[in-house]
Design an enzyme around this catalytic site. Structure first.
Site, PDB file in Angstrom:
ATOM      1  N   MET A   1      -1.192   0.505  -5.288  1.00 50.52           N
ATOM      2  CA  MET A   1      -0.025   0.356  -5.425  1.00 50.52           C
ATOM      3  C   MET A   1       0.105  -0.316  -3.258  1.00 50.52           C
ATOM      4  SD  MET A   1       2.691   2.072  -3.008  1.00 50.52           S
ATOM      5  CE  MET A   1       2.142   3.727  -3.306  1.00 50.52           C
ATOM      6  N   PRO A   2      -0.059  -2.260  -4.245  1.00 52.71           N
ATOM      7  CA  PRO A   2      -0.090  -3.357  -3.573  1.00 52.71           C
ATOM      8  C   PRO A   2       1.372  -3.817  -2.317  1.00 52.71           C
ATOM      9  CG  PRO A   2      -1.064  -4.218  -5.444  1.00 52.71           C
ATOM     10  CD  PRO A   2      -0.508  -2.660  -5.302  1.00 52.71           C
ATOM     11  N   TYR A   3       1.129  -3.781  -1.495  1.00 50.16           N
ATOM     12  CA  TYR A   3       1.746  -4.115  -0.550  1.00 50.16           C
ATOM     13  C   TYR A   3       1.545  -5.826   0.450  1.00 50.16           C
ATOM     14  CZ  TYR A   3       4.737  -4.282   3.567  1.00 50.16           C
ATOM     15  OH  TYR A   3       6.249  -4.464   5.167  1.00 50.16           O
ATOM     16  N   TYR A  41       4.671  -3.851  -4.314  1.00 44.50           N
ATOM     17  CA  TYR A  41       5.499  -4.537  -3.769  1.00 44.50           C
ATOM     18  C   TYR A  41       5.725  -5.691  -2.644  1.00 44.50           C
ATOM     19  CZ  TYR A  41       6.786   0.618  -4.358  1.00 44.50           C
ATOM     20  OH  TYR A  41       6.911   1.609  -5.135  1.00 44.50           O
TER      21      TYR A  41
END
Length: 70
Positions: A1-3, A41
């Site tokens: 889940m990259p931010y 995100y």
């Protein structure tokens, strides 16, 4: 889940430009790392020139000094 957090100075960045940044960063993460766009995100923060420093002064002052020497 990259931010990914993108910070730019608050100089009339349009909604279209922000959308292009979000899409582009999401695409790069998918193409390079195989990250699922649905769990990527991207947040864009606009920072006032006086709250961003470079060369020991805020950006407004930095630019004024550079303009005076050009």
């Amino acid at each position: 889940m990259p931010y990914v957090n993108i910070k730019v100075t608050d100089e009339n960045v349009t909604t279209e430009q922000k959308s292009r940044l979000i899409e582009g960063v999401t695409d790069v993460l998918f193409e390079v790392l195989g990250k699922n766009p649905d769990s990527t995100y991207v947040v864009i923060d606009e920072v006032p020139l006086t709250d961003w420093g470079v060369g020991g002064v805020n950006v407004a002052e930095y630019r004024a000094r550079r303009a005076a020497t050009e």
